[in-house]
Design a protein around this motif. Structure first.
Motif, PDB file in Angstrom:
ATOM      1  N   ARG A  97       0.405  -1.755  -0.173  1.00  0.00           N
ATOM      2  CA  ARG A  97      -0.001  -0.456  -0.221  1.00  0.00           C
ATOM      3  C   ARG A  97       1.103   1.663   0.001  1.00  0.00           C
ATOM      4  NH1 ARG A  97      -2.561  -0.420   5.387  1.00  0.00           N
ATOM      5  NH2 ARG A  97      -1.053  -0.551   7.310  1.00  0.00           N
ATOM      6  N   PHE A  98      -0.025   2.462  -0.310  1.00  0.00           N
ATOM      7  CA  PHE A  98       0.600   3.526  -0.181  1.00  0.00           C
ATOM      8  C   PHE A  98       1.348   4.411   0.698  1.00  0.00           C
ATOM      9  CE2 PHE A  98      -1.676   4.707  -4.809  1.00  0.00           C
ATOM     10  CZ  PHE A  98      -0.536   3.117  -5.570  1.00  0.00           C
ATOM     11  N   ASP A  99       2.231   4.987   1.010  1.00  0.00           N
ATOM     12  CA  ASP A  99       2.740   5.678   2.001  1.00  0.00           C
ATOM     13  C   ASP A  99       1.015   6.855   2.443  1.00  0.00           C
ATOM     14  OD1 ASP A  99       3.689   8.903   2.605  1.00  0.00           O
ATOM     15  OD2 ASP A  99       4.666   7.271   3.755  1.00  0.00           O
ATOM     16  N   PRO A 100       1.119   7.171   3.361  1.00  0.00           N
ATOM     17  CA  PRO A 100      -0.765   7.521   3.439  1.00  0.00           C
ATOM     18  C   PRO A 100      -0.295   8.953   3.034  1.00  0.00           C
ATOM     19  CG  PRO A 100      -0.553   6.614   5.656  1.00  0.00           C
ATOM     20  CD  PRO A 100       0.478   6.465   4.539  1.00  0.00           C
ATOM     21  N   ILE A 101       0.543  10.014   3.314  1.00  0.00           N
ATOM     22  CA  ILE A 101       0.772  11.063   3.262  1.00  0.00           C
ATOM     23  C   ILE A 101       0.714  11.631   1.055  1.00  0.00           C
ATOM     24  CG2 ILE A 101       2.336  13.545   3.338  1.00  0.00           C
ATOM     25  CD1 ILE A 101       3.107  12.900   6.406  1.00  0.00           C
ATOM     26  N   VAL A 102       1.072  10.487   0.700  1.00  0.00           N
ATOM     27  CA  VAL A 102       1.619  10.920  -0.701  1.00  0.00           C
ATOM     28  C   VAL A 102      -0.157  10.414  -0.839  1.00  0.00           C
ATOM     29  CG1 VAL A 102       2.674   9.551  -2.515  1.00  0.00           C
ATOM     30  CG2 VAL A 102       4.035   9.777  -0.714  1.00  0.00           C
ATOM     31  N   GLN A 103      -0.837   9.183  -0.228  1.00  0.00           N
ATOM     32  CA  GLN A 103      -1.463   9.033  -0.689  1.00  0.00           C
ATOM     33  C   GLN A 103      -3.018   9.999  -1.085  1.00  0.00           C
ATOM     34  OE1 GLN A 103      -3.117   5.519   0.299  1.00  0.00           O
ATOM     35  NE2 GLN A 103      -5.790   6.085   0.688  1.00  0.00           N
ATOM     36  N   ILE A 104      -2.748  10.999   0.472  1.00  0.00           N
ATOM     37  CA  ILE A 104      -4.167  12.436   0.374  1.00  0.00           C
ATOM     38  C   ILE A 104      -3.278  13.192  -0.484  1.00  0.00           C
ATOM     39  CG2 ILE A 104      -4.736  11.349   2.839  1.00  0.00           C
ATOM     40  CD1 ILE A 104      -3.166  14.200   3.611  1.00  0.00           C
ATOM     41  N   THR A 105      -2.037  13.138  -0.882  1.00  0.00           N
ATOM     42  CA  THR A 105      -2.191  14.182  -1.851  1.00  0.00           C
ATOM     43  C   THR A 105      -2.794  13.737  -3.529  1.00  0.00           C
ATOM     44  OG1 THR A 105       0.263  14.421  -0.840  1.00  0.00           O
ATOM     45  CG2 THR A 105      -0.293  15.472  -2.886  1.00  0.00           C
ATOM     46  N   ALA A 106      -2.787  12.725  -3.709  1.00  0.00           N
ATOM     47  CA  ALA A 106      -3.377  12.597  -4.775  1.00  0.00           C
ATOM     48  C   ALA A 106      -4.773  12.759  -4.781  1.00  0.00           C
ATOM     49  CB  ALA A 106      -2.958  11.317  -5.142  1.00  0.00           C
ATOM     50  N   LEU A 107      -4.762  11.736  -3.398  1.00  0.00           N
ATOM     51  CA  LEU A 107      -6.909  12.358  -2.933  1.00  0.00           C
ATOM     52  C   LEU A 107      -7.168  13.421  -3.726  1.00  0.00           C
ATOM     53  CD1 LEU A 107      -7.087   9.843  -0.391  1.00  0.00           C
ATOM     54  CD2 LEU A 107      -7.730   9.018  -2.874  1.00  0.00           C
ATOM     55  N   ALA A 108      -6.426  14.303  -2.735  1.00  0.00           N
ATOM     56  CA  ALA A 108      -6.451  16.219  -2.501  1.00  0.00           C
ATOM     57  C   ALA A 108      -7.127  16.870  -4.199  1.00  0.00           C
ATOM     58  CB  ALA A 108      -5.570  17.159  -1.936  1.00  0.00           C
ATOM     59  N   SER A 109      -6.488  15.591  -5.199  1.00  0.00           N
ATOM     60  CA  SER A 109      -6.387  16.941  -6.580  1.00  0.00           C
ATOM     61  C   SER A 109      -8.065  16.437  -6.803  1.00  0.00           C
ATOM     62  CB  SER A 109      -5.105  16.443  -7.282  1.00  0.00           C
ATOM     63  OG  SER A 109      -5.079  14.946  -7.497  1.00  0.00           O
ATOM     64  N   ALA A 110      -8.414  14.912  -6.299  1.00  0.00           N
ATOM     65  CA  ALA A 110      -9.287  14.328  -7.116  1.00  0.00           C
ATOM     66  C   ALA A 110     -11.016  14.539  -6.350  1.00  0.00           C
ATOM     67  CB  ALA A 110      -8.913  12.854  -7.129  1.00  0.00           C
ATOM     68  N   THR A 111     -10.940  15.521  -5.341  1.00  0.00           N
ATOM     69  CA  THR A 111     -11.676  15.576  -4.376  1.00  0.00           C
ATOM     70  C   THR A 111     -11.667  17.367  -4.397  1.00  0.00           C
ATOM     71  OG1 THR A 111     -10.587  15.274  -2.683  1.00  0.00           O
ATOM     72  CG2 THR A 111     -11.932  13.549  -3.630  1.00  0.00           C
ATOM     73  N   GLU A 112     -12.582  18.095  -3.643  1.00  0.00           N
ATOM     74  CA  GLU A 112     -12.668  19.336  -3.517  1.00  0.00           C
ATOM     75  C   GLU A 112     -13.501  19.770  -2.203  1.00  0.00           C
ATOM     76  OE1 GLU A 112     -16.224  20.792  -6.164  1.00  0.00           O
ATOM     77  OE2 GLU A 112     -14.367  20.568  -7.276  1.00  0.00           O
ATOM     78  N   LYS A 113     -14.462  18.888  -1.404  1.00  0.00           N
ATOM     79  CA  LYS A 113     -14.590  19.435   0.246  1.00  0.00           C
ATOM     80  C   LYS A 113     -14.340  18.339   0.942  1.00  0.00           C
ATOM     81  CE  LYS A 113     -16.879  22.661  -1.364  1.00  0.00           C
ATOM     82  NZ  LYS A 113     -17.211  24.214   0.029  1.00  0.00           N
ATOM     83  N   ILE A 114     -14.337  17.008   0.998  1.00  0.00           N
ATOM     84  CA  ILE A 114     -13.554  15.914   1.640  1.00  0.00           C
ATOM     85  C   ILE A 114     -13.021  16.758   2.452  1.00  0.00           C
ATOM     86  CG2 ILE A 114     -12.718  14.206   0.201  1.00  0.00           C
ATOM     87  CD1 ILE A 114     -14.864  12.763   2.212  1.00  0.00           C
ATOM     88  N   GLY A 115     -12.890  15.957   3.910  1.00  0.00           N
ATOM     89  CA  GLY A 115     -11.155  16.060   4.236  1.00  0.00           C
ATOM     90  C   GLY A 115     -10.700  14.924   4.647  1.00  0.00           C
ATOM     91  N   LEU A 116      -9.198  14.550   4.757  1.00  0.00           N
ATOM     92  CA  LEU A 116      -8.388  13.331   4.060  1.00  0.00           C
ATOM     93  C   LEU A 116      -6.919  13.333   5.082  1.00  0.00           C
ATOM     94  CD1 LEU A 116      -7.669  15.093   0.276  1.00  0.00           C
ATOM     95  CD2 LEU A 116      -8.495  13.084   0.946  1.00  0.00           C
TER      96      LEU A 116
END
Length: 447
Positions: free
Chosen positions: A73-92
């Motif tokens: 699995r991915f490193d969490p901080i790297v993963q949420i950086t990618a999630l940030a670019s695909a979302t607008e409101k939800i917390g990460l």
């Protein structure tokens, strides 16, 4: 913000799902934990359901005797950086260890993603519960730090990282082109922290974010964990076997906040559940059974082992009374271990019963049922103050998440206990916890 108390929802984002056999299900994607498109899709579904946060767990060593997704699995901080670019409101939310990290590096990483996401990041502060001792060997150490010592370091770590996050006052960067003033030197501060575990000068080389700095989440229920939670956390993640115990713990946590000058609404308590929802209870039970039928009982016991002292259950028959197992001294999640052992003794469980009885994802409890049944049970826990919200550890992703968003969320919204839309932009606004006042601004003396 809405005045009426609202349920908070967090997605526990883990590969094909929380169930050990999720990857084997026909609808399960075996490599979902390293498919960023699949992870982004799950976060987007949760955002569609107006969830507060998508949460990413972590481990720093491979345990071959545990959940398959821990292996790859991915490193969490790297993963949420990618999630940030695909979302607008939800917390990460990203998990990071105080035992195996340095405050300056972690402060910079988390605050960077907080800026990238426009104030939607949470740090899940963990001390690392390593039952096998393998993590220490990956970090040039001979053995894992003892439980209470880990929390002593965590207390210092939390103080250092918050001081670094406050290095710059909110209006420190003036960007005055005409006069050539990039920042106000009077509004930048050094931490100059010297403690037993850390010596950190500062300042951090990045400004505070739109929400001040990341939300801090703690997942410890032991005495040291409670002390840390009530002093520094904005949210806690707990799991208890029954509503009575959950209510007692909720009350205990909330009562400790005043000694730190905090009010009860400054700490959000998330309780872990594993909903399986279908149009009828019978269909939901069948969905649950499908996963249980895919389960190798000894593979399930490998997962159990991680919470019960890293026991080698392969030495025991499934009919062995679980109390006869030789449980070693635990240096991992003590509150979990103590609760599990109490249940084993009280109910005289057999080894083969452990996964299906002790863990939400294996249990067929009141959160496996029709949309109405699941909504009723969630409302009961919420209204009786067993929690402020739920950490949703869906057995199979994205199936169970989609069913929950489509069928349960509208019921909660109709009852007026969950938002119909986001009312703010930052995670702190979603959770209803205030933006922290910069500690250096707060301590300035006005002439």
């Amino acid at each position: 913000m809405s005045e009426k108390r609202q349920i908070k929802l967090s997605l526990y984002l883990i590969g094909a799902g929380m169930h050990v056999a999720a990857w084997r299900h026909p609808q399960g994607q075996a490599d979902a934990s390293i498919d960023i498109k699949a992870l982004q899709k799950a976060a987007q579904i949760a955002e569609k359901g107006k969830f507060d946060i998508a949460f990413v767990a972590d481990s720093l060593a491979i345990n071959h005797e545990s959940h398959p997704h821990i292996l790859n699995r991915f490193d969490p901080i790297v993963q949420i950086t990618a999630l940030a670019s695909a979302t607008e409101k939800i917390g990460l939310g990203a998990t990071a260890s105080t035992t195996y990290s340095e405050p300056y590096v972690l402060a910079r990483q988390l605050l960077s993603v907080d800026h990238i996401s426009n104030g939607r990041v949470a740090w899940n502060l963990v001390t690392t519960s390593d039952a096998t001792g393998q993590t220490a060997l990956n970090f040039s150490r001979e053995k894992h730090v003892e439980h209470d010592k880990r929390y002593e370091r965590a207390e210092e770590f939390a103080d250092v990282i918050r001081a670094l996050w406050d290095s710059w006052e909110d209006d420190a960067f003036v960007y005055d082109k005409e006069n050539g003033v990039f920042y106000d030197r009077e509004k930048v501060h050094e931490a100059n922290y010297k403690g037993q575990h850390f010596s950190v000068k500062g300042p951090l080389n990045i400004a505070r974010s739109p929400q001040g700095y990341p939300v801090i989440v703690v997942a410890g229920a032991s005495k040291p964990g409670q002390k840390l939670s009530t002093r520094v956390a904005d949210a806690v993640f707990v799991h208890w076997d029954d509503i009575k115990t959950a209510k007692e713990h909720y009350k205990t946590l909330k009562s400790q906040l005043a000694q730190h000058g905090r009010s009860e609404d400054e700490l959000v308590v998330f309780h872990g559940i594993s909903p399986v929802v279908a149009d009828t209870e019978a269909e939901a039970i069948q969905r649950h059974k499908e996963l249980q039928d895919l389960l190798d009982p000894y593979e399930a016991l490998k997962f159990v082992s991680g919470y019960m002292g890293n026991v080698d259950f392969s030495k025991y028959s499934l009919d062995t009374p679980a109390i006869e197992v030789d449980y070693p001294e635990v240096n991992s999640i003590q509150s979990n271990f103590n609760e599990l052992i109490d249940i084993v003794k009280r109910e005289n469980l057999k080894v083969g019963d452990l996964y299906a009885r002790l863990f939400n994802v294996g249990k067929r409890d009141a959160f496996v049922g029709s949309p109405q049944q699941v909504a009723d049970e969630m409302e009961r826990w919420f209204n009786e103050k067993a929690c402020d919200g739920f950490m949703l550890q869906f057995p199979l992703l994205p199936r169970d998440l989609e069913a929950f968003v489509e069928k349960v969320v509208p019921i909660l919204q109709e009852r007026g206990i969950f938002r119909k839309d986001y009312e703010g932009n930052t995670l702190r606004e979603h959770l209803g916890v205030v933006k922290p006042v910069n500690q250096y601004t707060r301590t300035k003396v006005t002439p």
